[in-house]
Design an enzyme around this catalytic site. Structure first.
Site, PDB file in Angstrom:
ATOM      1  CG  PHE A 287      -0.997  -3.917 -17.352  1.00 31.58           C
ATOM      2  CD1 PHE A 287      -0.746  -3.792 -16.130  1.00 31.58           C
ATOM      3  CD2 PHE A 287      -0.187  -4.752 -18.231  1.00 31.58           C
ATOM      4  CE1 PHE A 287       0.011  -4.883 -15.405  1.00 31.58           C
ATOM      5  CE2 PHE A 287       0.471  -5.706 -17.698  1.00 31.58           C
ATOM      6  CZ  PHE A 287       0.723  -5.542 -16.485  1.00 31.58           C
TER       7      PHE A 287
ATOM      8  CG  ASN B  55      -1.335 -10.490   0.551  1.00 32.09           C
ATOM      9  OD1 ASN B  55      -0.425 -10.067   0.645  1.00 32.09           O
ATOM     10  ND2 ASN B  55      -1.802 -11.651   0.339  1.00 32.09           N
TER      11      ASN B  55
ATOM     12  CE  LYS C  65       5.623 -12.319  -1.275  1.00 31.13           C
ATOM     13  NZ  LYS C  65       5.887 -13.711  -0.665  1.00 31.13           N
ATOM     14  CB  THR C  66      -1.319  -9.339  -3.391  1.00 30.69           C
ATOM     15  OG1 THR C  66      -2.077  -8.823  -2.185  1.00 30.69           O
ATOM     16  CG2 THR C  66      -0.851 -10.570  -3.307  1.00 30.69           C
TER      17      THR C  66
ATOM     18  CD  GLU D   5      -5.960   2.307 -12.468  1.00 31.52           C
ATOM     19  OE1 GLU D   5      -6.397   1.971 -13.516  1.00 31.52           O
ATOM     20  OE2 GLU D   5      -6.754   2.817 -11.695  1.00 31.52           O
TER      21      GLU D   5
END
Ligand SMILES: Cc1cc2nc3c(=O)[nH]c(=O)nc-3n(C[C@H](O)[C@H](O)[C@H](O)COP(=O)(O)OP(=O)(O)OC[C@H]3O[C@@H](n4cnc5c(N)ncnc54)[C@H](O)[C@@H]3O)c2cc1C
Ligand code: SF4
Lengths: 322, 726
Positions: free
Chosen positions: B240, B614, B616-617, B688
């Site tokens: 982060f 992707n 899901k990610t 972000e």
């Protein structure tokens, strides 16, 4: 962490006066890593036969080693003392409750961040050095019963419910004794490092609860996030009504003082009366008359008032008029 | 010789090549490849390796906010107490080419690292570090942002026209001030490093996000050549932003390991992370908005105060998105920096927009209310056609779609007026906000090898900080080379591999992904040559190459292996077009009318980020971002002591990231989009966007529920009851 010796006790008699007891270790070990507590010797009491919940004189006896998660889930506790179950589940996290014990929970130390930080002066950690919290960040500090030596709070939830249930602490040691929970924790006065009446060499063996009083039981905890945070303020309430009037009122408060707080006058004013906002406001006035705040935590005074009003409305079924 | 396919993104790419591939694995919601390793404890994080004969170091920290270290005492029981001029005062910023500010005998903030104690066990080292006697010459320094006259860095100010005049002439105005507190990234894995020397070669396992620039920083900090330094970070437990630049632990580990002639680990305690990792600066933001009678903005003023150490160059770019999100003829950004002695401020996930867009979107909500215009409509009316001021076109612009689609999906038309929805003790409200985040590409390289047996290997020093990089790069190579996903092995986090962008600024997936794409494109050309066709006519699927009516297994086309490098560079489109990602946030909250507690009941985000690699990610990134938004709105505050500036809340019990109970089931929708100006992948950043504005949807919903505007974040119960009355 300082080096220490480790012993395992097989009976209460094995607990030496100079050793620090370790039960679940969830509070003690954190403090030892930071060297806020630096005992020379630890005595592990987890092998003692203190993990039963059993009937006791019409009420209940809870062994000092009963885990918070087991106590919260106990069917008798859930049926007869629901406020206790709810208070436990409002505390810490599932993982911590699986380790935390009844005795350790009563003895948990304040979360004052200056107490945890050895760079800072703290009369509780190092008597006589001063109190860095005053003039610092005091969001979690006391509005009742503080002294100029220390404004820390007792952070726990379970003990708040136990206080509303008139629990008694059983203590073993050179002279076994029983102490009402109301007298177990001490206000800071001149000696904030003395937090309870427990003496070196004494062990909490259990807590007893009197026969269930029934009634509506609430545990209401207001905190900075929905879970896994210490109380800004909390209230344990046991309220019974008869013919539209309040016949039993036990109210205990957490997050506001160095001990779970109870005010007999605030309860007495409710007895024999019909619930109303005016009545509840009167109780709140009595409770908060001695309240003082001098910093970030001034909000706790209105917050405790509002939370008490809401809890009493809820427990007595009073519809909001405001 | 390995061929390199190079691309500078100088123009648009409209061929949608990836949509024409046959394998059909890109975009699929595959589980993270390394997931099983992580949940079974087999993924070794920085502090988990155990080289033989390792010693343990713990940083010694200053107990005064500023001054000089005069003398450091002995540490009985320790192997060494190390003070070295090269040791770090505060972390490097992301992408710095030079080492961080060194010279630990000069103290700039409370808790700064000043030395290292090394011992045979972590416990012994920590004990010694905590108890070592230090003599200081301490100095009085300012620690409160309001206590100093702020700097106004000339490059960071901008003005077009006259906002004061716009305010005077407006039909409706808004002029309010917000405060956001310091925030901490609070990644799950604390910072740690293990250094091991072999002659003049050092290998450092570290918790870092951007290895290629970290290697430059580390070589500079240690005074060694880059080629003598290898960094390993195969698994990183979240960053982060806090692991963008190297910090005290890694440099100290390398110095100690050299001095002692044995491997040394230095791991920060959780409390040290709060003292030593970059914080997001607290901000004070004054926003002025002028609206004409048609609901069009005529003036926008965003006046920002942030803080940092006197010697640090970083300043939180709070108003970064303000110049291009909404149109208005008169506009002004004022960016002031208070030079004070709190821990160093730096990038925390979505630096700038995380707090800047959040506050701006609260201001838009207030303006909409004042003007009597629906908040969605106000935004729709003020979307610019080109970037205001520069007149550059947008590479793509999806804000209007995100707003309209979001309103429909969330049931915005069912929103009641303020305070009208009550359920028992709870007042219910809905709020929304726009989401916007600048988009960037960073130079990146990758190597792809296709083996005769139908396996492929991807190698790059890119990191996977828990985001899914392993998985998406594998999917990309599988798609391009026509292989099932499990046939591709992805190797990351090692500076022996080609240098990549690293993970930061939402640019990791697109930058490193494009380099993998290019390497694969080169391999495809080579296969096409053998097949005797154009690369464009080649179909690769399940290990078989097809062109026209010829079809041959890859094993026949390759002898041994084919290796190619891909090299992506950002180019002209960076300047020619304003690149950004867009979205909208929607929240429904319940506010307790007595206690002021807020519970988010429902939250939804609609995002447009180019191609989704992707499902899901990508979704997980948005879930995490929205959870950050809940934290910004409701729970997170890093308190500083008003006397010495130290971080008061230094653990995860006291620094309140949202828990499960704070985060309802979040809904995420992606708008289909291909952005032609961001490289052949047509994918943009997503790590972000989910934060930017999310908190505003929650805060605006609080107002709709109970009429309270909290402008001093986070909106904890005390601030709500202060506004409720009664
Ligand atoms: C992150 C975090 C969050 C938490 N949140 C909450 C919360 O929200 N609400 C809440 O109520 N609590 C909370 N807690 C505190 C938790 O409830 C206590 O740590 C726990 O109850 C302590 O029990 P233990 O058995 O682990 O005690 P230990 O850590 O083993 O001991 C604590 C103290 O009690 C003494 N002691 C233990 N047993 C005995 C005994 N039988 N006789 C005499 N002395 C004894 C020990 O010497 C020590 O001083 C939290 C703790 C953590 C770490
Ligand atoms: S409030 Fe009490 S515990 Fe906190 S610093 Fe002061 S003396 Fe120590």
């Amino acid at each position: 962490m300082r080096e220490f010796t480790y012993l395992r006790a097989n009976s209460v008699a094995d607990v030496p006066a100079g050793a620090t007891i370790i039960a679940g270790g969830t509070n003690l070990l954190d403090l030892m890593k930071l060297e806020v507590m630096a005992p020379d010797a630890l005595v592990d009491i987890t092998r003692l036969d203190l993990n039963r919940i059993e009937p006791h004189e019409g009420g209940l006896r809870i062994g000092a080693l009963v885990r918070n998660s087991d106590l919260a889930a106990d069917p008798v506790v859930r049926r007869d003392y629901p406020v206790l179950s709810r208070a436990l589940l409002a505390g810490a996290s599932g993982q911590l409750r699986n380790m935390a014990t009844t005795g350790g929970n009563l003895m948990q130390r304040t979360r004052c961040p200056y107490f945890y930080d050895r760079r800072m002066a703290c009369n509780k950690r190092d008597p006589g050095t001063g109190c860095a919290a005053q003039g610092g960040v005091t969001r979690h500090h006391a509005i009742l019963g503080a002294s100029d030596r220390c404004i820390a709070t007792y952070p726990g939830d379970m003990a708040v419910a136990l206080l509303a249930l008139d629990a008694v602490v059983q203590i073993d040691g050179p002279a076994p004794r029983e102490v009402p929970l109301a007298d177990f924790h001490l206000l800071p006065g001149e000696t904030p490092h003395v937090e309870t009446v427990l003496k070196p060499g004494e062990v909490i063996t259990g807590v007893t609860l009197p026969a269930p009083v029934g009634g509506e039981q609430r545990y209401r905890k207001v905190r900075d996030r929905a879970s896994y945070a210490f109380a800004l303020v909390s209230i344990a309430a046991v309220i019974r009504m008869e013919q539209g009037q309040i016949s039993h009122a036990a109210l205990a408060f957490g997050g506001v003082a160095a001990k779970p707080w109870r005010d007999g006058d605030a309860e007495a004013v409710l007895l024999g009366r019909e619930p109303s906002d005016a009545l509840f406001a009167q109780a709140a006035d009595i409770l908060l008359k001695p309240a003082r705040a001098f910093g970030d935590h001034a909000f706790k005074i209105p917050l405790l008032r509002r939370t008490l009003m809401a809890t009493l409305r809820d427990a007595t079924g009073l519809e909001a008029t405001a | 010789m390995t061929l390199t396919r190079h691309l500078r993104v100088d123009g648009p790419n409209h061929d949608d090549r990836l949509d024409l591939m046959a394998q059909g694995v890109l975009g699929q919601p595959l589980n993270r490849l390394e997931g099983p390793l992580k949940v079974t404890g087999r993924a070794t994080y920085a502090a988990e390796a155990r080289p033989r004969n390792m010693a343990y170091g713990v940083l010694v920290q200053a107990t005064v906010p500023a001054g000089k270290v005069l003398e450091i005492g002995d540490a009985p029981g320790a192997l060494a107490v190390i003070q070295d001029k090269r040791m770090v005062r505060y972390a490097a910023q992301g992408m710095d080419e030079k080492g961080p500010t060194s010279g630990p005998d000069r103290i700039e903030y409370m808790g700064q690292s000043i030395a290292l104690v090394v011992a045979e066990s972590f416990e012994a080292a920590r004990h010694a570090a905590q108890n070592i006697a230090v003599r200081y010459k301490s100095e009085d320094v300012p620690v409160l942002p309001d206590a100093v006259a702020p700097e106004l860095p000339p490059k960071k100010q901008s003005a077009v026209g006259d906002v004061d005049k716009a305010m005077r002439d407006a039909a409706v105005t808004l002029d309010q001030v917000w405060h956001t507190p310091s925030q901490m990234s609070a990644a799950m894995e604390p910072h740690a490093a293990i250094a091991e020397w072999d002659g003049d070669q050092v290998t450092i396992r570290a918790a870092l996000q951007m290895l290629s620039s970290n290697r430059k920083q580390m070589a500079d900090a240690l005074g060694i050549k880059e080629k003598n330094l290898r960094l390993l970070a195969p698994y990183v437990g979240g960053g982060f932003g806090s692991k963008l630049g190297i910090n005290a632990e890694a440099v100290a580990a390398a110095i100690a390991a050299k001095q002692l002639g044995r491997p040394v680990m230095v791991a920060m305690t959780r409390q040290q992370v709060f003292d030593l990792a970059h914080r997001r600066s607290e901000t004070r933001q004054r926003i002025r908005l002028a609206l004409d009678g048609d609901g069009r903005l005529t003036g926008i003023g965003h006046d920002v105060l942030v803080s940092n150490l006197p010697s640090s160059e970083f300043t939180e770019p709070v108003a970064q998105a303000t110049p291009f999100t909404y149109q208005a003829a008169q506009r002004q950004v004022v960016h002031a920096v208070a030079r004070i002695h709190r821990g160093c401020a730096g990038s925390v996930r979505a630096p700038g927009e995380a707090v800047g867009v959040t506050v701006f979107e609260c201001a838009m909500d207030e303006l909409a209310e004042a003007a009597g215009i629906d908040p969605v409509e106000l935004r729709l009316r003020n979307i610019p056609d080109v970037e205001p001021t520069t007149e550059r076109p947008f590479s793509s612009h999806m804000l209007a779609e995100a707003l309209q689609e979001g309103a429909r999906l969330f049931g915005w038309s069912g929103r009641k007026s303020v305070g009208q929805r009550v359920e028992g003790e709870w007042m219910i409200g809905m709020g929304m906000a726009a989401a916007v985040r600048v988009n960037m590409l960073i130079e990146s390289r990758a190597r792809v090898t296709l083996l005769q047996d139908g396996h492929a290997i991807v190698e790059t020093d890119m990191t996977d900080i828990g985001t899914g990089t392993y998985t998406i790069l594998g999917q990309l190579a599988a798609e391009m080379l026509g292989l099932p996903a499990e046939r591709v092995e992805v190797r990351l986090g090692d500076t022996d591999f080609p240098p990549a962008s690293g993970s930061g600024g939402s640019f990791g997936a697109a930058s490193s992904g494009n380099s993998v794409y290019l390497a694969c494109e080169e391999i495809r050309s080579q296969i096409a040559t053998v097949m005797g066709c154009n690369e464009a006519d080649l179909t690769l699927q399940d290990g078989v190459a097809r062109a026209g009516n010829v079809s041959r297994p890859l094993s026949e086309l390759i002898t041994g292996q084919v290796t190619a490098d891909g090299h992506l560079q950002p180019g002209k489109t960076e300047k020619s077009h304003r690149q950004a990602t867009w979205g909208s946030h929607w929240a429904e909250v319940a506010v307790n009318r007595w206690t002021g507690e807020v519970r988010v009941r429902r939250m939804m985000g609609v995002f447009a980020c180019g191609r989704v690699l992707n499902e899901k990610t990508a979704r997980s990134q948005c879930l995490g971002g929205m959870s950050f938004g809940i934290g910004i709105a409701l729970t997170e505050a890093m308190e500083h002591d008003p006397r010495d500036g130290h971080a008061v809340s230094r653990d995860l019990a006291e620094y309140h990231v949202p828990t499960h109970a704070d985060v309802p089931a979040l809904e995420v929708h992606f708008l289909p989009e291909r952005d032609a100006y961001v490289g052949p992948l047509q994918a943009k950043g997503l790590g972000e966007l989910g934060i930017c504005g999310a908190g505003a949807a929650v805060l605006n919903a609080i107002h709709n529920a109970c009429g309270v505007r909290v402008r001093d974040l986070p909106a904890t119960p005390d601030k709500i009851i202060a506004g409720l009355g009664g």
